[in-house]
Scaffold this active site. Structure first.
Site, mmCIF file in Angstrom:
data_model
loop_
_atom_site.group_PDB
_atom_site.id
_atom_site.type_symbol
_atom_site.label_atom_id
_atom_site.label_comp_id
_atom_site.label_asym_id
_atom_site.label_seq_id
_atom_site.Cartn_x
_atom_site.Cartn_y
_atom_site.Cartn_z
ATOM 1 N N TYR A 2 -2.117 -11.060 2.982
ATOM 2 C CA TYR A 2 -0.876 -11.842 3.001
ATOM 3 C C TYR A 2 -0.986 -12.918 4.093
ATOM 4 O O TYR A 2 -1.515 -12.660 5.189
ATOM 5 C CB TYR A 2 0.283 -10.883 3.289
ATOM 6 N N ASP A 48 -1.979 -1.980 3.412
ATOM 7 C CA ASP A 48 -0.714 -2.628 3.062
ATOM 8 C C ASP A 48 -0.535 -2.413 1.561
ATOM 9 O O ASP A 48 -1.218 -3.025 0.747
ATOM 10 C CB ASP A 48 -0.776 -4.119 3.428
ATOM 11 N N LYS A 81 9.954 -6.520 -1.055
ATOM 12 C CA LYS A 81 9.472 -6.955 -2.356
ATOM 13 C C LYS A 81 9.923 -5.992 -3.460
ATOM 14 O O LYS A 81 11.098 -5.862 -3.685
ATOM 15 C CB LYS A 81 7.948 -7.106 -2.303
HETATM 16 C C1 LIG Z 1 5.665 -10.138 1.746
HETATM 17 C C2 LIG Z 1 4.503 -9.368 2.219
HETATM 18 C C3 LIG Z 1 4.383 -8.992 3.559
HETATM 19 C C4 LIG Z 1 5.428 -9.375 4.579
HETATM 20 O O1 LIG Z 1 6.655 -8.769 4.326
HETATM 21 P P1 LIG Z 1 8.063 -9.412 4.771
HETATM 22 O O2 LIG Z 1 9.023 -8.359 4.383
HETATM 23 O O3 LIG Z 1 8.204 -10.702 4.028
HETATM 24 O O4 LIG Z 1 7.971 -9.629 6.240
HETATM 25 C C5 LIG Z 1 3.287 -8.271 3.954
HETATM 26 N N1 LIG Z 1 2.321 -7.936 3.069
HETATM 27 C C6 LIG Z 1 2.392 -8.271 1.768
HETATM 28 C C7 LIG Z 1 1.307 -7.868 0.847
HETATM 29 C C8 LIG Z 1 3.486 -9.006 1.297
HETATM 30 O O5 LIG Z 1 3.551 -9.352 0.007
#
Ligand SMILES: *Cc1c(COP(=O)(O)O)cnc(C)c1O
Length: 395
Positions: free
Chosen positions: A109, A181, A206
């Site tokens: 990301y 992640d 998300k």
């Molecule tokens: C959006 C996202 C993040 C960051 O998350 P936020 O809630 O926007 O701070 C981290 N890793 C991935 C894979 C993401 O899609």
């Protein structure tokens, strides 16, 4: 309690009720009152469970963390943070120290990449980016000071699949922490703790919360000591989420399974439909046999795949402009996991800082789009894409 002059002052007693609310109450209270210093003592000693100050924890955060712990089969109770990036930051800033080295996936990301390339080096923490689909490349990046490997299972926006089996074996062999992640894959497609991960991170913002109205993150660690350090660091650094955001996330998460099932089924239909359209150069979806990591995805993702489809239109920026203009009802907005289908265009957004040549090397031309498939009626959605691709062809 009303004082003698009848002015209003706390605490106002709640109406008595023999029955309980079905929905989790929203608890915005910043502070919690105890009965006596003895009781507070016992709370701090861990003999009694209770809250003190909401930066240190509150019921709405614990309810959501508990749901995620169950979904992830987390070995220790996870910590909720104010955003996904707060969870990433907690891991990198709360567990590493100057002199340490960390390896990151080369398609993490964007903000995680930025943290790796800009912020950690400033603090004396060295970083190397490597392709998580190539364990030999990750192995080659290892140093005696390497403390962790941070990867995403499915990369954004090219949807390449990391070699999670190889990475877990490498982490085990070397004692380096494997941090996953799991935002894109979600615990329904992949459960990192079941496959050797040491730490799991989510952007709950998300798909999990799923309505684009709340920012939230989650992190949990296998090692109890590391898990405690993460909790203490997030409290110290003030990464605690607001009760209202947690409350909204809980509400969203209760329908997660249905939403995920529906949107990944539609994603599969959309990918196949796009593959037949004139004007579409290529489609990227891990369930398709033409995906370069199809076999690995099939093994890792238990036919749950993901709700993301990427594709490339013939033609340049003009075709891309015509496409978004004609894509009626779809938001051209750089997020994912909303109830509605959203489109993102890396060349003008997430990857705009790269040179055109670099983008080309990554396979992200002006015609490249990433689609986060939502909950629309699949037939209506497919018809919108057909019309929009047709408009791009005519542009
Ligand atoms: C959006 C996202 C993040 C960051 O998350 P936020 O809630 O926007 O701070 C981290 N890793 C991935 C894979 C993401 O899609």
């Amino acid at each position: 309690m009303r004082n003698e002059k009848g002015s209003l002052i706390r605490p106002v007693p709640l109406p008595n009720s023999a029955s309980r609310p079905v929905v989790t109450p929203l608890s915005p209270s910043v502070v919690y009152a105890s009965d006596t210093p003895d009781m507070l003592d016992r709370q701090y000693e861990g003999e009694l469970h209770g809250y003190t100050y909401s930066r240190e924890g509150h019921p709405n955060a614990d309810v959501v963390a508990g749901l995620l712990d169950r979904m992830e089969n987390a070995p220790n109770p996870g910590v909720l943070t104010s955003s996904g990036m707060a969870a990433v930051s907690a891991v990198l800033l709360g567990l590493l120290k100057a002199g340490d080295h960390v390896i990151g996936g080369n398609q993490l990301y964007g903000r995680s990449l930025r943290m790796m390339s800009e912020d950690l080096p400033r603090l004396g923490i060295e970083t190397t980016l490597a392709d998580p689909g190539d364990v030999q490349a990750v192995r080659a990046a290892l140093r005696p000071e390497t403390r962790m490997i941070l990867v995403e299972v499915v990369s954004n926006p090219t949807l390449r699949v990391a070699d999670m089996v190889g990475l877990a074996a490498l982490a085990k062999e070397t004692g380096v922490l494997l941090v996953v992640d799991n935002t894109f894959t979600t615990p329904r497609a992949y459960q990192p703790f079941e496959h050797g991960a040491d730490i799991v991170i989510h952007s709950v913002t998300k798909l999990l919360a799923g309505h684009s109205d709340v920012m939230l993150g989650y992190v949990a660690a296998r090692d109890p000591a590391l898990n405690t350090r993460l909790r203490v660091f997030t409290v110290t650094a003030g990464m605690t989420p607001s009760p209202f955001d947690c409350w909204l996330a809980e509400r969203g998460m209760l329908s997660f399974d249905l939403r995920f099932e529906r949107c990944q089924q539609t994603a599969m239909k959309l990918a196949d439909a796009l593959g037949t359209l004139k004007g579409v150069k290529r489609v990227i979806y891990p369930a398709r046999s033409d995906h370069p990591d199809h076999a690995r995805a099939a093994e890792l993702l238990q036919a749950r795949w993901c709700n993301m489809v990427s594709f490339e239109l013939d033609g340049g920026r003009e075709a891309a402009n015509a496409f978004t203009t004609a894509a009626e009802g779809l938001s051209f907005a750089p997020t994912l996991g909303d109830v509605g289908t959203t489109l993102s265009h890396p060349a003008s957004s997430s990857h705009r800082a790269l040179t055109a040549a670099r983008r080309k090397a990554l396979g992200m031309s002006e015609g490249f789009f990433r689609v986060s498939v939502g909950l629309e009626d699949p037939d209506i959605l497919l018809a919108v894409f057909e019309r929009a691709v047709d408009a791009a062809v005519k542009a």
